[in-house]
Design a protein around this motif. Structure first.
Motif, PDB file in Angstrom:
ATOM      1  N   GLY A 173       0.828  -1.196   0.000  1.00 14.42           N
ATOM      2  CA  GLY A 173       0.000   0.000   0.000  1.00 14.42           C
ATOM      3  C   GLY A 173       0.866   1.251   0.000  1.00 14.42           C
ATOM      4  O   GLY A 173       1.664   1.466   0.920  1.00 14.42           O
ATOM      5  N   ILE A 174       0.747   2.055  -1.058  1.00 14.07           N
ATOM      6  CA  ILE A 174       1.433   3.345  -1.141  1.00 14.07           C
ATOM      7  C   ILE A 174       0.376   4.403  -0.852  1.00 14.07           C
ATOM      8  O   ILE A 174      -0.478   4.695  -1.691  1.00 14.07           O
ATOM      9  N   ASN A 175       0.401   4.967   0.335  1.00 11.22           N
ATOM     10  CA  ASN A 175      -0.688   5.787   0.839  1.00 11.22           C
ATOM     11  C   ASN A 175      -0.317   7.270   0.862  1.00 11.22           C
ATOM     12  O   ASN A 175       0.757   7.642   1.337  1.00 11.22           O
ATOM     13  N   TYR A 176      -1.239   8.095   0.350  1.00  9.68           N
ATOM     14  CA  TYR A 176      -1.069   9.545   0.402  1.00  9.68           C
ATOM     15  C   TYR A 176      -2.171  10.139   1.258  1.00  9.68           C
ATOM     16  O   TYR A 176      -3.360   9.834   1.056  1.00  9.68           O
ATOM     17  N   GLY A 177      -1.801  10.959   2.221  1.00  6.64           N
ATOM     18  CA  GLY A 177      -2.771  11.600   3.094  1.00  6.64           C
ATOM     19  C   GLY A 177      -2.677  13.113   3.036  1.00  6.64           C
ATOM     20  O   GLY A 177      -1.564  13.673   2.980  1.00  6.64           O
ATOM     21  N   TYR A 178      -3.822  13.776   3.041  1.00  5.93           N
ATOM     22  CA  TYR A 178      -3.900  15.235   3.011  1.00  5.93           C
ATOM     23  C   TYR A 178      -4.834  15.690   4.124  1.00  5.93           C
ATOM     24  O   TYR A 178      -5.951  15.187   4.257  1.00  5.93           O
ATOM     25  N   LEU A 179      -4.362  16.630   4.941  1.00  2.00           N
ATOM     26  CA  LEU A 179      -5.146  17.135   6.060  1.00  2.00           C
ATOM     27  C   LEU A 179      -5.244  18.653   5.969  1.00  2.00           C
ATOM     28  O   LEU A 179      -4.247  19.340   5.739  1.00  2.00           O
ATOM     29  N   SER A 180      -6.442  19.182   6.114  1.00  2.00           N
ATOM     30  CA  SER A 180      -6.637  20.630   6.184  1.00  2.00           C
ATOM     31  C   SER A 180      -7.479  20.967   7.404  1.00  2.00           C
ATOM     32  O   SER A 180      -8.376  20.211   7.782  1.00  2.00           O
ATOM     33  N   LEU A 181      -7.185  22.103   8.007  1.00  2.00           N
ATOM     34  CA  LEU A 181      -7.910  22.560   9.181  1.00  2.00           C
ATOM     35  C   LEU A 181      -8.164  24.055   9.044  1.00  2.00           C
ATOM     36  O   LEU A 181      -7.245  24.837   8.828  1.00  2.00           O
ATOM     37  N   THR A 182      -9.430  24.452   9.149  1.00  2.00           N
ATOM     38  CA  THR A 182      -9.815  25.862   9.090  1.00  2.00           C
ATOM     39  C   THR A 182     -10.348  26.286  10.452  1.00  2.00           C
ATOM     40  O   THR A 182     -11.176  25.593  11.045  1.00  2.00           O
ATOM     41  N   ARG A 183      -9.848  27.455  10.948  1.00  2.00           N
ATOM     42  CA  ARG A 183     -10.272  27.967  12.246  1.00  2.00           C
ATOM     43  C   ARG A 183     -10.549  29.456  12.137  1.00  2.00           C
ATOM     44  O   ARG A 183     -10.097  30.137  11.212  1.00  2.00           O
ATOM     45  N   ASN A 184     -11.291  29.964  13.096  1.00  2.00           N
ATOM     46  CA  ASN A 184     -11.556  31.396  13.195  1.00  2.00           C
ATOM     47  C   ASN A 184     -10.423  32.041  13.999  1.00  2.00           C
ATOM     48  O   ASN A 184     -10.280  31.789  15.188  1.00  2.00           O
ATOM     49  N   VAL A 185      -9.631  32.859  13.322  1.00  2.00           N
ATOM     50  CA  VAL A 185      -8.522  33.542  13.982  1.00  2.00           C
ATOM     51  C   VAL A 185      -8.732  35.045  13.832  1.00  2.00           C
ATOM     52  O   VAL A 185      -8.607  35.598  12.736  1.00  2.00           O
ATOM     53  N   GLY A 186      -9.102  35.707  14.916  1.00  2.00           N
ATOM     54  CA  GLY A 186      -9.308  37.142  14.881  1.00  2.00           C
ATOM     55  C   GLY A 186     -10.419  37.574  13.953  1.00  2.00           C
ATOM     56  O   GLY A 186     -10.339  38.623  13.309  1.00  2.00           O
ATOM     57  N   GLY A 187     -11.480  36.751  13.854  1.00  2.00           N
ATOM     58  CA  GLY A 187     -12.605  37.072  12.973  1.00  2.00           C
ATOM     59  C   GLY A 187     -12.399  36.699  11.526  1.00  2.00           C
ATOM     60  O   GLY A 187     -13.286  36.922  10.692  1.00  2.00           O
ATOM     61  N   GLN A 188     -11.255  36.118  11.187  1.00  2.00           N
ATOM     62  CA  GLN A 188     -10.957  35.698   9.812  1.00  2.00           C
ATOM     63  C   GLN A 188     -10.731  34.191   9.786  1.00  2.00           C
ATOM     64  O   GLN A 188     -10.173  33.623  10.726  1.00  2.00           O
ATOM     65  N   ASP A 189     -11.167  33.558   8.703  1.00  2.00           N
ATOM     66  CA  ASP A 189     -10.901  32.134   8.533  1.00  2.00           C
ATOM     67  C   ASP A 189      -9.430  31.927   8.170  1.00  2.00           C
ATOM     68  O   ASP A 189      -8.922  32.572   7.243  1.00  2.00           O
ATOM     69  N   GLU A 190      -8.776  31.064   8.907  1.00  2.00           N
ATOM     70  CA  GLU A 190      -7.382  30.723   8.627  1.00  2.00           C
ATOM     71  C   GLU A 190      -7.285  29.226   8.371  1.00  2.00           C
ATOM     72  O   GLU A 190      -7.711  28.423   9.197  1.00  2.00           O
ATOM     73  N   LYS A 191      -6.725  28.852   7.218  1.00  2.00           N
ATOM     74  CA  LYS A 191      -6.648  27.450   6.823  1.00  2.00           C
ATOM     75  C   LYS A 191      -5.204  26.982   6.840  1.00  2.00           C
ATOM     76  O   LYS A 191      -4.317  27.627   6.264  1.00  2.00           O
ATOM     77  N   ALA A 192      -4.963  25.863   7.508  1.00  2.00           N
ATOM     78  CA  ALA A 192      -3.648  25.243   7.544  1.00  2.00           C
ATOM     79  C   ALA A 192      -3.749  23.860   6.906  1.00  2.00           C
ATOM     80  O   ALA A 192      -4.748  23.154   7.093  1.00  2.00           O
ATOM     81  N   THR A 193      -2.738  23.467   6.142  1.00  2.00           N
ATOM     82  CA  THR A 193      -2.756  22.168   5.461  1.00  2.00           C
ATOM     83  C   THR A 193      -1.422  21.462   5.634  1.00  2.00           C
ATOM     84  O   THR A 193      -0.383  22.084   5.887  1.00  2.00           O
ATOM     85  N   ASP A 194      -1.469  20.158   5.478  1.00  2.00           N
ATOM     86  CA  ASP A 194      -0.253  19.342   5.477  1.00  2.00           C
ATOM     87  C   ASP A 194      -0.552  18.044   4.742  1.00  2.00           C
ATOM     88  O   ASP A 194      -1.730  17.670   4.571  1.00  2.00           O
ATOM     89  N   HIS A 195       0.483  17.362   4.290  1.00  2.00           N
ATOM     90  CA  HIS A 195       0.295  16.088   3.599  1.00  2.00           C
ATOM     91  C   HIS A 195       1.445  15.158   3.953  1.00  2.00           C
ATOM     92  O   HIS A 195       2.496  15.600   4.453  1.00  2.00           O
ATOM     93  N   ASP A 196       1.265  13.878   3.688  1.00  2.00           N
ATOM     94  CA  ASP A 196       2.298  12.903   4.022  1.00  2.00           C
ATOM     95  C   ASP A 196       2.097  11.637   3.199  1.00  2.00           C
ATOM     96  O   ASP A 196       0.992  11.352   2.710  1.00  2.00           O
TER      97      ASP A 196
END
Length: 403
Positions: A173-196
């Motif tokens: 199994g050659i597995n690719y994973g992608y994770l994104s997280l969006t949060r409210n930071v100071g009234g603005q949406d902030e999105k962080a991502t990573d993959h592995d």
């Protein structure tokens, strides 16, 4: 607010922040459903049925039973009805998020080729791990607003017919994973991502006990993704203080063992079943670090057990009609101490489906499955609430072609 009050609030926030990072399976579901005929059987007989090229995933040894060349592909739509309600909306100065999943797509594609009379090869592309969560505008959007985990697997495999009754198979199994997280930071949406990228393997045996009864045993090793996402948050109680919490977590799928049996009563009727195990407890004690400091926590996970029973009816040469029921135990030690990003518990699956032989070399199928889970409670001091009777619905279509 004095320093002791700030420390108390920080401790509470730390506990709440771990609802998406502390669990080994955070933001993901480990599914049997991959848009194949197995969906209509609720997975029953998956390691022994071997009726199309998707056996590469459920037990690669089953490829020795297939025609010389075969392609199997499918598409799937998952709908999750998972409403999350805070225990006291007014106490959180905001609203509950409501349904957190909604629609989530899936697909799979498999190819099998017979190399010799006793040796077969195949390759598959599928996704059976991941989830998209959307909490929207709610009281906890400083912690999490949206989260998506997508896992895809490319798997080459080989199968060898050791003798007329016994076959062995192995796949990588050659597995690719992608994770994104969006949060409210100071009234603005902030999105962080990573993959592995991550590797695992599976291996299986298929044995014909008699001409009408066969048993399959398949082992799949664990998959470990390593994601690192930095998160920031502000609280109304502390308007001039910003907390930066570097959160790093492994998001894993456990190793599992599946034993399946298929018995053909006659050319029209077959019955099949499963007994499975997943090693979730090994991940319950994963160490989490917040701002470089280790957070002590108890193992909240336990191993799970799976069982399934299915029936296949073939009224003539063109039709296969399937139905099945399956049960999975919960991986939580305490159903009232669950992860907010993982609405799960003991689950019942009910499947129904049909395959139609369009020509001598092609067939098409459709399947529906209903998954009913136990309610689960989140004990976080900031965002305490309940997933009340979550349900998931699967709609799939598949196609196979031999040549």
């Amino acid at each position: 607010m004095d320093k002791s009050g700030q420390k108390s609030l920080l401790r509470a926030f730390t506990v709440a922040s771990l609802v998406y990072a502390s669990q080994a399976h955070s933001s993901g579901l480990y599914l049997y459903e991959i848009a194949t005929e197995d969906t209509g059987l609720a997975g029953a007989g998956q390691a022994a049925r071997a009726q199309d090229a998707s056996t590469l995933m459920t037990n690669p040894a089953g490829m020795t039973r297939l025609p010389d060349n075969m392609i199997t592909g499918g598409i799937q739509a998952l709908y999750g009805d998972t409403p999350y309600r805070l225990d006291d909306d007014a106490g959180y100065q905001g609203k509950s998020p409501g349904n957190t999943i909604g629609w989530f797509p899936g697909a799979s594609l498999f190819y099998h080729h017979r190399l010799t009379d006793d040796l077969s090869a195949g390759i598959g592309l599928y996704g059976n791990y991941g989830l998209g969560l959307d909490f929207g505008e709610w009281a906890g959007d400083r912690l999490i607003k949206k989260s998506t985990l997508v896992g895809m697997t490319l798997s080459p495999a080989l199968a060898w017919k050791i003798n007329p009754r016994l076959s062995w198979g192995v796949g990588l199994g050659i597995n690719y994973g992608y994770l994104s997280l969006t949060r409210n930071v100071g009234g603005q949406d902030e999105k962080a991502t990573d993959h592995d990228w991550a590797l695992n393997f599976r291996t299986g045996l298929l044995f014909d006990i008699t001409d009408k009864t066969r048993v399959g045993l398949n082992y799949t090793s664990k998959t470990e993704y390593h994601f690192s996402i930095d998160g920031k948050a502000r609280f109304p109680q502390l308007p001039n203080v910003e907390y930066t919490l570097p959160l790093s977590a492994q998001i894993n799928t456990p190793d599992q063992l599946m034993l399946s049996l298929v018995h053909d009563f006659n050319p029209q009727w077959s019955v099949m079943g499963d007994l499975g195990w997943q090693n979730w407890s090994q991940y319950g004690g994963n160490q989490i670090y917040v701002s470089g400091d280790a957070i002590d926590r108890d193992n909240r996970l336990k191993d799970t057990w799976h069982t399934a029973l299915g029936v296949q009816f073939r009224p003539d040469d063109r039709w296969r009609l399937n139905t099945g029921v399956a049960y999975d135990s919960s991986f939580y030690q305490n159903q009232n101490d669950a992860s907010m990003t993982m609405p799960s518990g003991q689950a019942w699956r009910f499947g129904v489906g049909a395959q139609y032989q369009v020509t001598s070399s092609s067939n098409v199928g459709a399947a529906f499955e209903y998954l009913k889970m136990d309610s689960s409670g989140v004990a976080s001091p900031l965002l305490k609430g309940t997933y009340h009777n979550p349900d998931i619905y699967f709609f799939s279509m598949n196609y196979s072609y031999t040549f």
